[in-house]
Design a protein around this motif. Structure first.
Motif, PDB file in Angstrom:
ATOM      1  N   GLU A   1       0.835  -1.195   0.000  1.00  0.00           N
ATOM      2  CA  GLU A   1       0.000   0.000   0.000  1.00  0.00           C
ATOM      3  C   GLU A   1       0.870   1.245   0.000  1.00  0.00           C
ATOM      4  N   LYS A   2       0.322   2.329  -0.532  1.00  0.00           N
ATOM      5  CA  LYS A   2       1.019   3.612  -0.545  1.00  0.00           C
ATOM      6  C   LYS A   2       0.633   4.401   0.698  1.00  0.00           C
ATOM      7  N   ILE A   3       1.629   4.777   1.466  1.00  0.00           N
ATOM      8  CA  ILE A   3       1.390   5.595   2.661  1.00  0.00           C
ATOM      9  C   ILE A   3       1.833   7.009   2.327  1.00  0.00           C
ATOM     10  N   ARG A   4       0.835   7.929   2.228  1.00  0.00           N
ATOM     11  CA  ARG A   4       1.115   9.301   1.795  1.00  0.00           C
ATOM     12  C   ARG A   4       0.947  10.255   2.972  1.00  0.00           C
ATOM     13  N   PHE A   5       1.719  11.326   2.947  1.00  0.00           N
ATOM     14  CA  PHE A   5       1.742  12.274   4.058  1.00  0.00           C
ATOM     15  C   PHE A   5       1.398  13.682   3.572  1.00  0.00           C
ATOM     16  N   LYS A   6       0.393  14.263   4.252  1.00  0.00           N
ATOM     17  CA  LYS A   6       0.011  15.639   3.955  1.00  0.00           C
ATOM     18  C   LYS A   6       0.882  16.620   4.742  1.00  0.00           C
ATOM     19  N   LYS A   7       1.299  16.187   5.942  1.00  0.00           N
ATOM     20  CA  LYS A   7       2.150  17.033   6.778  1.00  0.00           C
ATOM     21  C   LYS A   7       3.244  16.167   7.409  1.00  0.00           C
ATOM     22  N   LEU A   8       4.433  16.750   7.508  1.00  0.00           N
ATOM     23  CA  LEU A   8       5.559  16.086   8.158  1.00  0.00           C
ATOM     24  C   LEU A   8       6.405  17.123   8.885  1.00  0.00           C
ATOM     25  N   TYR A   9       6.865  16.734  10.074  1.00  0.00           N
ATOM     26  CA  TYR A   9       7.810  17.597  10.789  1.00  0.00           C
ATOM     27  C   TYR A   9       9.205  17.108  10.394  1.00  0.00           C
ATOM     28  N   SER A  10       9.766  17.748   9.430  1.00  0.00           N
ATOM     29  CA  SER A  10      11.019  17.278   8.828  1.00  0.00           C
ATOM     30  C   SER A  10      12.210  17.528   9.747  1.00  0.00           C
ATOM     31  N   ILE A  11      12.882  16.454  10.137  1.00  0.00           N
ATOM     32  CA  ILE A  11      14.088  16.539  10.955  1.00  0.00           C
ATOM     33  C   ILE A  11      14.792  15.187  10.907  1.00  0.00           C
ATOM     34  N   SER A  12      16.086  15.201  11.039  1.00  0.00           N
ATOM     35  CA  SER A  12      16.863  13.961  11.024  1.00  0.00           C
ATOM     36  C   SER A  12      18.017  14.107  12.003  1.00  0.00           C
ATOM     37  N   THR A  13      17.830  13.568  13.222  1.00  0.00           N
ATOM     38  CA  THR A  13      18.880  13.703  14.242  1.00  0.00           C
ATOM     39  C   THR A  13      19.243  12.379  14.904  1.00  0.00           C
ATOM     40  N   GLY A  14      18.625  11.287  14.500  1.00  0.00           N
ATOM     41  CA  GLY A  14      18.890  10.007  15.150  1.00  0.00           C
ATOM     42  C   GLY A  14      19.048   8.882  14.156  1.00  0.00           C
ATOM     43  N   TYR A  15      18.896   7.646  14.648  1.00  0.00           N
ATOM     44  CA  TYR A  15      19.016   6.465  13.801  1.00  0.00           C
ATOM     45  C   TYR A  15      17.690   6.248  13.072  1.00  0.00           C
TER      46      TYR A  15
END
Length: 696
Positions: free
Chosen positions: A470-484
């Motif tokens: 299935e396709k999981i689509r996102f209307k909003k995301l809190y974009s950040i990348s600080t961990g694994y």
């Protein structure tokens, strides 16, 4: 030749006394007036020459008399025997008996351990009245006061009979140190060390040839004899060993298979086409598999087993019987996690989240409690195993951080508050994030899942590629990348794992509502949420492995420790209580009494199992390769000096003759006493004859 009283040799200086007296008594030439020379003619030249020879002979005999007396008191000894000189010097001997696991190997001469005990009893018979002997089993050494010399040969044989196979490596270096301490209190001057061993390579790994050697060994310079068990063996016997066992499964659930990886080593020169590995859980066989393994090689064998509804799983991997039984077993284990206590902080009581967690359902997986943000801010939360934060507005972040820093676990969902306050989670190290809304047609989708994470263990059959039905689509995301990263989208991380001091969080960049995405209604959502809770709340010290004889330290977090008193149950179900200090990172237990193989289970004061230690014999015991005799001698002489006498006896069938051939023991003092008597008699005869000649 050696001397048991070497300091007496200084008495040889006295041998110079007759020479000095002879020189002092030499008559000086003087003039004698004669009225006639007829008396000179009467003196024959031959008589004068004979007199001088007798005087020199007398000087030699007196000098030899002193030398023989000094040598007799110095007690010289030689290697081997002489006719009529078979009486050994009284000896203080220490028998170092190798009872390490490798000695239970069976070859064409039978079981090596039993053969070594027979050899030790024969050795005891070689000692005589006045000798004293101490016996030290080299596996599982005790303190010095546990070993003493004995002159009772029958009692020494009984000591040999009582020795059992040990579980630790034979520590030759420490054994010699104990021997040196015994020699300090020994009665006899002659010192000997007999080492009955298979001379396995591992026994000599602990010999320290760099630091200062033991001064007592250098002082006494005992003779060291190796009685080599198995030296004559020529047959290659099949011996497989389990070097290690690894639990591939990291999240344990009742009635869910546990994946196990066993590393098997074949020490023989022949292939093993049909070997069997079995697994037992709590003494019940639960799995078995057949495998083949090439000669002199290692192979990893996968096997799975179902732990049923056990709370504590004491497990053992086992091979079929072969030449060495001790390495056919490897112990391991794990503790099934208790039902975790979960705090769900959610002002909205999100139906997707509560449904995924099974809250209020008949089959409630967790001891879960839903609370508001205000409740969270005002209540004590240290007793919860994990918190799930779904409402961030007005949440006291300082309290959440303190909970995590002290060992707490949390799953945190992004919230609309982050659009107004992008620095809201700075205290958690979640900084510089951005809440982004995506228009239709540009919505990011799940693009990658970290399938090697324990969270997804067993979820996907194919770990090498990514695919979702299935396709999981996102209307909003809190974009950040600080961990694994755990789950990634085409616009960044959807979920990542981050450690904060003693605790851990899993941050999810989307809120569980359809206004943010279709993630809450996807098949991945409940799997990910539940597996994340199980992963975060599993017991940190599920299982630790240790080698018998070593000391191991275990740190148990405060929320599991519940005090400083712990009960330990050993493999024989014996119980003991230990107390541990509470340090900054938790309660640290020190275990140094791992004397036998098996599983040691640790309980806190509430009688909850919190850790397990699996003790096994050193895997190097399986390698029965014998160290070269020249190497042994070189190592010992490098540490204790070049004068050290090191000998090897390989033929144990004729032990008495072999010992007589190499042993320092035949004393020669009787010979020198006889020589001194004969010399004294000769001196008296010569002196009388010389005196008569002078009178005439």
């Amino acid at each position: 030749m050696n001397f048991l009283n070497p300091f007496v040799l200084f008495g040889l200086i006295a041998a110079s006394i007759p020479i000095i007296l002879h020189l002092l008594n030499l008559r000086k030439l003087r003039t004698v007036e004669f009225s006639s020379i007829k008396f000179l003619k009467e003196l024959q030249k031959s008589q004068i020459r004979r007199l001088k020879i007798r005087q020199i002979l007398l000087l030699v005999l007196r000098t030899l008399l002193i030398i023989f007396i000094v040598l007799a008191f110095s007690r010289p000894v030689i290697q081997g025997t002489l006719p009529g000189m078979t009486k050994y010097a009284q000896t203080s001997a220490v028998i170092l008996f190798d009872n390490s696991p490798s000695m239970n190997y069976s070859d064409e001469f039978g079981n090596r351990f039993n053969y070594a005990k027979r050899t030790a009893r024969k050795l005891i018979e070689q000692f005589r009245s006045g000798d004293e002997v101490a016996i030290i089993p080299m596996s599982d050494l005790k303190e010095f006061g546990n070993y003493n010399f004995s002159r009772d040969l029958q009692n020494l044989k009984e000591q040999i009979n009582r020795i059992n196979i040990g579980y630790s490596v034979a520590d030759l270096d420490k054994s010699i140190s104990l021997t040196s301490a015994l020699f300090e209190n020994s009665r006899n001057i002659n010192k000997e060390i007999f080492i009955i061993s298979d001379n396995q390579l591992i026994n000599f790994k602990s010999i320290d040839t760099i630091s200062e050697p033991n001064t007592i060994i250098k002082k006494y310079q005992p003779s060291i004899y190796f009685l080599e068990v198995g030296a004559k063996s020529k047959i290659d016997y099949a011996n497989l060993s389990i070097d290690s066992v690894q639990l591939l499964t990291q999240i344990f659930q009742p009635n869910k298979p546990v994946q196990i990886l066993a590393n098997i080593h074949n020490y023989s020169q022949q292939d093993q086409p049909s070997a069997i590995l079995s697994i037992t859980f709590n003494n019940e066989r639960v799995a078995q598999t057949e495998f083949n393994i090439n000669a002199n090689s290692t192979k990893s064998v996968n096997i799975s087993a179902n732990p049923k509804d056990y709370k504590i799983v004491s497990a053992e991997a086992k091979l079929e019987s072969d030449a060495l039984e001790e390495d056919n077993s490897k112990y391991f284990g794990f503790i099934m996690p208790r039902t975790p206590r979960i705090a769900i902080v959610d002002d909205e009581k999100n139906p997707y989240l509560l449904s995924a967690l099974g809250v209020n359902n008949f089959n409630n997986l967790y001891n879960a409690e839903v609370m508001t943000v205000n409740d969270f801010n005002n209540r004590t939360i240290t007793d919860y195993d994990a918190c799930i934060i779904n409402s961030l507005k007005n949440l006291t972040i300082e309290k959440l951080r303190q909970y995590i820093a002290n060992g707490g676990k949390a799953i945190i969902f992004a919230d609309d508050i982050l659009a107004q306050s992008p620095n809201y989670l700075d205290l958690l190290g979640i900084q510089n994030g951005r809440l982004t809304q995506y228009p239709e047609g540009q919505m990011p989708v799940v693009s990658q899942i970290q399938k090697l994470s324990p969270i997804f263990e067993g979820v996907f059959t194919d770990k090498s590629s990514f695919s979702l039905n299935e396709k999981i689509r996102f209307k909003k995301l809190y974009s950040i990348s600080t961990g694994y990263p755990l789950i990634q989208t085409t616009s960044g991380d959807l979920a990542f794992e981050k450690t904060i001091e003693k605790g851990k969080i899993i941050f999810i960049s989307s809120h569980p509502s359809l206004a943010w995405s279709n993630f809450p209604i996807s098949s991945l959502f409940p799997v990910f949420i539940n597996r994340s809770v199980e992963y975060l709340t599993m017991i940190p010290e599920i299982s630790r492995t240790a080698t018998i004889g070593e000391t191991i330290q275990i740190t148990i977090p405060e929320n599991y420790a519940k005090g400083s008193s712990f009960k330990i149950t050993d493999p024989l179900k014996n119980e003991s209580v230990v107390y541990a200090p509470n340090l900054s990172n938790g309660t640290t237990l020190r275990l140094d009494n791992l004397k036998m193989p098996g599983n040691y289970i640790i309980y806190n004061q509430s009688q909850e199992p919190v850790a397990m230690v699996s003790a096994n014999i050193d895997k190097r015991e399986s390698d029965i390769t014998k160290i070269n005799n020249n190497t042994i001698e070189s190592q010992l002489k490098k540490k204790y000096g070049d004068k050290l006498n090191v000998s090897f006896i390989e033929d144990l069938s004729s032990l008495e003759k072999s010992i007589q051939r190499i042993r320092t023991g035949s004393e020669l003092w009787q010979l020198f006493v006889v020589l001194a008597l004969l010399t004294g008699i000769a001196e008296l005869i010569v002196e009388r004859v010389t005196k008569n000649d002078v009178v005439e």
